[in-house]
Write an enzyme that holds these catalytic residues in place. Structure first.
Site, PDB file in Angstrom:
ATOM      1  N   LYS A  20      -6.929  -4.966  -3.156  1.00  0.00           N
ATOM      2  CA  LYS A  20      -7.696  -5.495  -2.028  1.00  0.00           C
ATOM      3  C   LYS A  20      -8.647  -4.434  -1.501  1.00  0.00           C
ATOM      4  CE  LYS A  20      -4.102  -4.123   1.224  1.00  0.00           C
ATOM      5  NZ  LYS A  20      -4.904  -3.194   2.045  1.00  0.00           N
ATOM      6  N   ASP A  40       0.799  -1.243   0.000  1.00  0.00           N
ATOM      7  CA  ASP A  40       0.000   0.000   0.000  1.00  0.00           C
ATOM      8  C   ASP A  40       0.829   1.290   0.000  1.00  0.00           C
ATOM      9  OD1 ASP A  40      -1.870  -1.999   0.263  1.00  0.00           O
ATOM     10  OD2 ASP A  40      -2.823  -1.208   2.059  1.00  0.00           O
ATOM     11  N   ASP A  77      -4.517  -0.752  -1.825  1.00  0.00           N
ATOM     12  CA  ASP A  77      -5.819  -0.631  -1.200  1.00  0.00           C
ATOM     13  C   ASP A  77      -6.708  -0.021  -2.293  1.00  0.00           C
ATOM     14  OD1 ASP A  77      -6.984  -1.133   1.370  1.00  0.00           O
ATOM     15  OD2 ASP A  77      -7.060   1.009   1.786  1.00  0.00           O
ATOM     16  N   HIS A 133     -10.641   7.047   1.358  1.00  0.00           N
ATOM     17  CA  HIS A 133      -9.252   6.905   0.888  1.00  0.00           C
ATOM     18  C   HIS A 133      -9.170   5.816  -0.166  1.00  0.00           C
ATOM     19  CE1 HIS A 133      -9.655   3.698   3.864  1.00  0.00           C
ATOM     20  NE2 HIS A 133      -8.702   3.074   3.207  1.00  0.00           N
ATOM     21  N   CYS A 193      -2.137  -2.393   7.690  1.00  0.00           N
ATOM     22  CA  CYS A 193      -2.071  -3.354   6.589  1.00  0.00           C
ATOM     23  C   CYS A 193      -0.779  -4.165   6.569  1.00  0.00           C
ATOM     24  CB  CYS A 193      -2.315  -2.638   5.266  1.00  0.00           C
ATOM     25  SG  CYS A 193      -4.043  -2.090   5.157  1.00  0.00           S
TER      26      CYS A 193
HETATM   27  C1  VGL Z   1      -4.819   0.927   5.494  1.00  0.00           C
HETATM   28  C2  VGL Z   1      -6.393   1.817   6.895  1.00  0.00           C
HETATM   29  C3  VGL Z   1      -7.379   1.622   5.962  1.00  0.00           C
HETATM   30  C4  VGL Z   1      -3.390   0.540   5.261  1.00  0.00           C
HETATM   31  C5  VGL Z   1      -5.785   0.706   4.546  1.00  0.00           C
HETATM   32  O1  VGL Z   1      -2.973   0.410   4.101  1.00  0.00           O
HETATM   33  O2  VGL Z   1      -2.665   0.377   6.269  1.00  0.00           O
HETATM   34  N1  VGL Z   1      -5.125   1.475   6.671  1.00  0.00           N
HETATM   35  N2  VGL Z   1      -7.060   1.065   4.784  1.00  0.00           N
HETATM   36 ZN    ZN Z   2      -8.473   1.039   3.218  1.00  0.00          ZN
END
Ligand code: VGL
Ligand code: ZN
Length: 209
Positions: A107, A9, A47, A82, A152
């Site tokens: 994902k 991510d 993400d 996001h 994540c």
């Molecule tokens: C993430 C919060 C929500 C991450 C993804 O990539 O750590 N954190 N979605």
């Molecule tokens: Zn997320």
């Protein structure tokens, strides 16, 4: 042992100025870029949420980001909007050497369930196919860097260990959200306790770990 680099991510929305900015997140980009040429397999996760993903606080009347609710029987932290599919915020960090990435795993695409791990959704209901991808390339060891260390990255490392991969976490290649002070340090300790090796990128490149 066949080893893959797994970049979790490293997307604009998690960088400074992004919708869910992680402190010092931009520091992981040069680390990822230095690591990539040393690996035969480089996988990056993204993400990748639909616009009305139920992990977004905006979808829940009366809730603010970072409050907690329940979603389909699972505890869910509600996040700012996001990484909406196709948006600039969902793109890889512009300074990331995307030419070095061989395979992308997306994902969080199911509106009803979050997916912190690059292997499975949070309810372990569906797999992303990453395990099969790695096994199909004979990979037994994954070196993990990216964002966020306490969300994540943590879930990805725990799943990788549970799937039977050896795991090295790149300490200087991760940064965390730290909703509570100390979350990132606690996450790193938990990953180590679960069996992950923790090393600096220089040690990984030198072949020490
Ligand atoms: C993430 C919060 C929500 C991450 C993804 O990539 O750590 N954190 N979605
Ligand atoms: Zn997320």
């Amino acid at each position: 042992m066949n080893t893959a680099l797994l970049l979790v991510d490293i997307q604009n929305d998690f960088l400074p100025g992004g919708a869910l900015a992680v402190g010092e997140a931009d520091a992981v980009v040069p680390v990822a870029n230095r690591l990539m040429p040393h690996f035969d397999h480089v996988v990056a996760s993204q993400d990748w949420h639909p616009p009305h993903h139920l992990s977004f606080a905006a979808e829940h009347a009366g809730f603010e980001p970072f409050q907690t609710t329940e979603l389909d029987g699972l505890k869910q932290i509600l996040w700012p909007v996001h990484c909406v599919q196709g948006s600039p915020g969902a793109g890889f960090a512009s300074a990331l050497d995307v030419a070095g990435i061989d395979h992308v795993v997306r994902k969080g695409t199911d509106v009803r369930i979050d997916s912190y791990s690059a292997f499975h959704d949070n309810g372990h209901r569906k797999a992303t196919g990453l395990t099969e991808h790695l096994r199909g390339h004979g990979v037994e060891h994954v070196v993990v860097a990216g964002l966020a260390a306490d969300v994540c990255v943590r879930f990805t490392v725990m799943d990788a260990l549970a799937e039977g991969f050896a795991v090295t976490l790149v300490r200087n290649g991760v940064r965390g959200v730290d909703m509570q002070a100390g979350d990132t340090e606690a996450a790193i300790q938990a990953m180590q306790d679960a069996g992950a090796q923790v090393a600096d990128s220089a040690e990984v490149i030198a072949g020490i770990v």
